[in-house]
Design an enzyme around this catalytic site. Structure first.
Site, mmCIF file in Angstrom:
data_model
loop_
_atom_site.group_PDB
_atom_site.id
_atom_site.type_symbol
_atom_site.label_atom_id
_atom_site.label_comp_id
_atom_site.label_asym_id
_atom_site.label_seq_id
_atom_site.Cartn_x
_atom_site.Cartn_y
_atom_site.Cartn_z
ATOM 1 N N ASN A 1 113.132 27.536 -96.944
ATOM 2 C CA ASN A 1 112.671 26.157 -96.704
ATOM 3 C C ASN A 1 111.815 25.577 -97.829
ATOM 4 O O ASN A 1 111.877 24.384 -98.108
ATOM 5 C CB ASN A 1 111.987 26.029 -95.347
ATOM 6 C CG ASN A 1 110.793 26.921 -95.186
ATOM 7 O OD1 ASN A 1 110.692 27.959 -95.829
ATOM 8 N ND2 ASN A 1 109.875 26.532 -94.338
ATOM 9 N N GLU B 1 104.192 36.114 -92.602
ATOM 10 C CA GLU B 1 104.061 34.706 -92.206
ATOM 11 C C GLU B 1 105.340 34.355 -91.466
ATOM 12 O O GLU B 1 106.412 34.280 -92.069
ATOM 13 C CB GLU B 1 103.833 33.822 -93.434
ATOM 14 C CG GLU B 1 102.418 33.990 -93.966
ATOM 15 C CD GLU B 1 102.229 33.586 -95.415
ATOM 16 O OE1 GLU B 1 103.087 32.880 -95.950
ATOM 17 O OE2 GLU B 1 101.219 33.995 -95.995
ATOM 18 N N CYS C 1 107.513 25.571 -91.479
ATOM 19 C CA CYS C 1 106.976 26.448 -90.434
ATOM 20 C C CYS C 1 105.770 25.834 -89.750
ATOM 21 O O CYS C 1 105.500 26.092 -88.583
ATOM 22 C CB CYS C 1 106.586 27.784 -91.043
ATOM 23 S SG CYS C 1 105.491 27.576 -92.458
ATOM 24 N N GLU D 1 96.634 35.388 -96.154
ATOM 25 C CA GLU D 1 96.658 35.301 -97.608
ATOM 26 C C GLU D 1 95.975 33.995 -97.993
ATOM 27 O O GLU D 1 95.656 33.174 -97.152
ATOM 28 C CB GLU D 1 98.106 35.374 -98.115
ATOM 29 C CG GLU D 1 98.750 36.722 -97.805
ATOM 30 C CD GLU D 1 100.052 36.964 -98.559
ATOM 31 O OE1 GLU D 1 100.204 36.449 -99.666
ATOM 32 O OE2 GLU D 1 100.911 37.679 -98.006
HETATM 33 P P1 NAD Z 1 114.842 34.628 -91.975
HETATM 34 O O1 NAD Z 1 113.900 35.511 -91.265
HETATM 35 O O2 NAD Z 1 116.197 34.442 -91.430
HETATM 36 O O3 NAD Z 1 115.051 35.123 -93.477
HETATM 37 C C1 NAD Z 1 113.965 35.291 -94.360
HETATM 38 C C2 NAD Z 1 114.337 36.327 -95.411
HETATM 39 O O4 NAD Z 1 114.462 37.599 -94.790
HETATM 40 C C3 NAD Z 1 115.645 36.059 -96.128
HETATM 41 O O5 NAD Z 1 115.479 36.366 -97.486
HETATM 42 C C4 NAD Z 1 116.599 37.034 -95.453
HETATM 43 O O6 NAD Z 1 117.687 37.407 -96.260
HETATM 44 C C5 NAD Z 1 115.682 38.210 -95.183
HETATM 45 N N1 NAD Z 1 116.109 39.109 -94.109
HETATM 46 C C6 NAD Z 1 116.782 38.799 -92.986
HETATM 47 N N2 NAD Z 1 116.941 39.899 -92.215
HETATM 48 C C7 NAD Z 1 116.357 40.935 -92.868
HETATM 49 C C8 NAD Z 1 116.208 42.325 -92.592
HETATM 50 N N3 NAD Z 1 116.661 42.866 -91.475
HETATM 51 N N4 NAD Z 1 115.547 43.083 -93.500
HETATM 52 C C9 NAD Z 1 115.053 42.538 -94.632
HETATM 53 N N5 NAD Z 1 115.187 41.242 -94.949
HETATM 54 C C10 NAD Z 1 115.818 40.432 -94.070
HETATM 55 O O7 NAD Z 1 114.080 33.225 -92.116
HETATM 56 P P2 NAD Z 1 114.657 31.868 -92.726
HETATM 57 O O8 NAD Z 1 115.704 31.344 -91.809
HETATM 58 O O9 NAD Z 1 114.982 32.066 -94.156
HETATM 59 O O10 NAD Z 1 113.376 30.923 -92.674
HETATM 60 C C11 NAD Z 1 113.020 30.170 -91.553
HETATM 61 C C12 NAD Z 1 111.953 30.893 -90.738
HETATM 62 O O11 NAD Z 1 110.830 31.178 -91.570
HETATM 63 C C13 NAD Z 1 111.387 30.095 -89.589
HETATM 64 O O12 NAD Z 1 111.218 30.919 -88.475
HETATM 65 C C14 NAD Z 1 110.023 29.630 -90.110
HETATM 66 O O13 NAD Z 1 109.088 29.316 -89.118
HETATM 67 C C15 NAD Z 1 109.616 30.789 -90.927
HETATM 68 N N6 NAD Z 1 108.627 30.404 -91.936
HETATM 69 C C16 NAD Z 1 107.321 30.767 -91.744
HETATM 70 C C17 NAD Z 1 106.351 30.385 -92.663
HETATM 71 C C18 NAD Z 1 104.903 30.737 -92.473
HETATM 72 O O14 NAD Z 1 104.132 30.526 -93.399
HETATM 73 N N7 NAD Z 1 104.506 31.269 -91.335
HETATM 74 C C19 NAD Z 1 106.737 29.626 -93.775
HETATM 75 C C20 NAD Z 1 108.084 29.279 -93.937
HETATM 76 C C21 NAD Z 1 109.033 29.684 -92.999
#
Ligand code: NAD
Length: 484
Positions: free
Chosen positions: A153, A252, A286, A465
């Site tokens: 995002n 996060e 997020c 962080e």
């Molecule tokens: P996601 O969890 O689908 O993917 C994030 C990353 O994790 C990607 O690089 C993906 O390839 C990797 N990944 C997926 N499964 C994995 C596994 N089993 N082992 C290791 N790596 C793995 O998230 P997304 O769809 O890319 O992002 C959206 C989500 O992120 C939303 O839930 C949002 O709320 C959250 N988010 C949180 C923050 C925060 O600061 N709290 C900030 C931005 C986004």
């Protein structure tokens, strides 16, 4: 055809096993991404370990900080390359990417270099049982090889927000960007090389999560710590992987954030603020607001005003003048968001505005567009009020008093952020103390001071962080006790 290569030990590495990187605006193929397998992940871990034993491991914090300033300067020099890459991968408006993603992405290197360079450690003098004296002090050492697993995002910003402090603390990193947004992490490899960051300090492996680069990296026993931003569900999988070897994690995760508007709020500012927190980046933030609670005396007026704002948002591709709403990231994510739009209707919502797809012309018809959407009238048990949607939508419900607003805001497993709108200082302080979140904005949203703590409560994360708090994850604090 453009190729997105892995960056390992200072070299760009093709693997031949590729997948398509598609543009959200019209679904055209931007390029081919070379997926890293176990072999490339092993090579990245080895390269990082070698770097830690070499010049990088011996480099003073002052010199590291200078290099990180040079990284930021080089990103700014190549601002347009980064901007074009981020806009192509995400489809986000030029106004957003040029004001937030790229400048803040560069700033992360300078700010954390300076914080880490200037951070003190504690020191105590004590009298020993034999009447002598001992002095103890804290010494920070790097964690080692840090895996940085990123979402799509805010690709550059959220990656550098972790890579900046990790490198400032003297670690070597292996970044696994989201499969949806491989471009800016790859470009950063060119920047690292250009400014002379030693080979192996910054590595990039491309691919997916399960049974791909993400899993290979987080399971790798040569990785000493994992910092991750993404979905809570993914965090659970990574935490299980990190349990082997008891490796630390910084998470996060997702949110289902409440926005609370009191009747005494500056009405126009509150409407503008909630418009941003709900619709910015097409709702893919997020920290965004998907549940809005408005005090009853201004409820109808607020709903009407937010509707007018939502309908005034201009939907379109990044470079079209006046555009404030881009597409969703992928066809898969659009399917998920449209599923919630259908679910809201099925659950009996009043659709105040939106609820479907906008009509786009020409090639844009193939893009992942959805309408900004507002619902009212649902019970708190409804799926669209309970689950994170990550789209440009919110449900608005009325409340009568402070206690009720607090109970509504806290009735979720998540605890990332909230935005509270009131002109009463005492109300603001009470709400800030009572809402179970890591971040509470009052009369503002997404306003960040990088010296402050950032993170989520409850299912929204582990650890903090930002500022000196980043040191708590990216460095081991050793106590040294000297008997004089
Ligand atoms: P996601 O969890 O689908 O993917 C994030 C990353 O994790 C990607 O690089 C993906 O390839 C990797 N990944 C997926 N499964 C994995 C596994 N089993 N082992 C290791 N790596 C793995 O998230 P997304 O769809 O890319 O992002 C959206 C989500 O992120 C939303 O839930 C949002 O709320 C959250 N988010 C949180 C923050 C925060 O600061 N709290 C900030 C931005 C986004």
């Amino acid at each position: 055809m453009k190729q997105f290569l892995n960056f390992i030990g200072g070299e760009f590495i093709a693997t031949g096993k590729t997948f398509e990187n598609r543009a959200p605006v019209d679904n055209h193929v931007i390029g081919l991404v070379h997926e890293a397998g176990q072999k490339e992940v092993d090579a990245a871990v080895t390269a990082a370990q070698v770097a830690l034993k070499g010049d990088w491991g011996r480099m003073s914090v002052v010199k590291r900080a200078e290099l990180l300033h040079a990284v930021a300067d080089e990103i700014n020099r190549r601002f347009d390359d980064f901007l074009q890459a981020e806009m192509a991968d995400t489809g986000k408006p030029h106004s957003l990417a040029s004001h937030i993603d790229i400048p803040r992405g560069a700033a992360n290197f300078k700010v954390f270099a300076d914080i880490v360079k200037n951070a003190p450690t504690e020191s105590f003098q004590m009298t020993t049982p034999d009447g002598g004296t001992a002095i103890s002090y804290g010494l920070r050492t790097p964690l080692g090889v840090v895996a940085v697993v990123c979402p799509w995002n805010l690709p550059l910003l959220l990656m550098t927000w972790k890579v900046g402090p990790a490198l400032a603390c003297g670690n070597a990193v292996i970044v696994k960007p989201s499969e949806e947004t491989p471009a800016t992490a790859t470009l950063l490899g060119e920047v690292m090389k250009a400014v002379g960051v030693p080979d192996g300090v910054y590595n990039v492996v491309h691919g997916f999560g399960p049974n791909s680069a993400g899993e290979f990296l987080t399971r790798h026993r040569g990785v000493n710590g994992i910092t991750f931003t993404g979905e809570t569900r993914t965090g659970e999988a990574i935490m299980a992987a990190a349990a082997k070897g008891v490796r630390p994690v910084s998470f996060e995760l997702g949110g289902k954030n409440a926005g609370i508007v009191f009747a005494d709020a500056d009405f126009d500012k509150a409407v503008t603020g909630i418009t941003r927190s709900t619709f910015e980046n097409c709702g893919q933030v997020c920290l965004g607001t998907e549940r809005v609670y408005v005090q009853r005396p201004i409820f109808d007026k607020f709903v009407a005003a937010l509707k007018a704002k939502a309908e005034a948002l201009k939907i379109g591709p990044p470079m079209e003048p006046g555009v404030s709403l881009g597409p969703l990231i992928s066809a898969e994510h659009k399917q998920k968001v449209m599923g919630y739009y259908a679910k809201a209707k099925a659950e009996g919502a009043t659709v105040v505005t939106g609820g479907s797809e906008p009509r786009m012309s020409g090639a844009l018809a193939e893009g992942h567009w959805v309408q900004p959407t507002i619902w009212t009238g649902l019970p708190e048990s409804a799926g669209v009020i309970r689950e994170e949607i990550f789209g440009p939508c919110c449900h608005i419900a009325p409340f009568d008093n402070e206690e009720e607003a607090i109970a509504l805001a806290n009735a979720t497993d998540y605890g990332l952020a909230t935005t509270v709108w009131t002109q009463d200082l005492a109300t603001a302080h009470r709400m800030a103390a009572a809402i179970e979140v890591g971040l509470c904005w009052v009369n503002s949203w997404f306003l960040r001071d990088l010296r402050t703590a950032f993170g989520g409560a409850k299912a929204s994360g582990i650890g903090r962080e930002g500022g000196v708090h980043s040191l708590e994850f990216y460095a081991e604090l050793r106590n040294v006790m000297i008997k004089l």
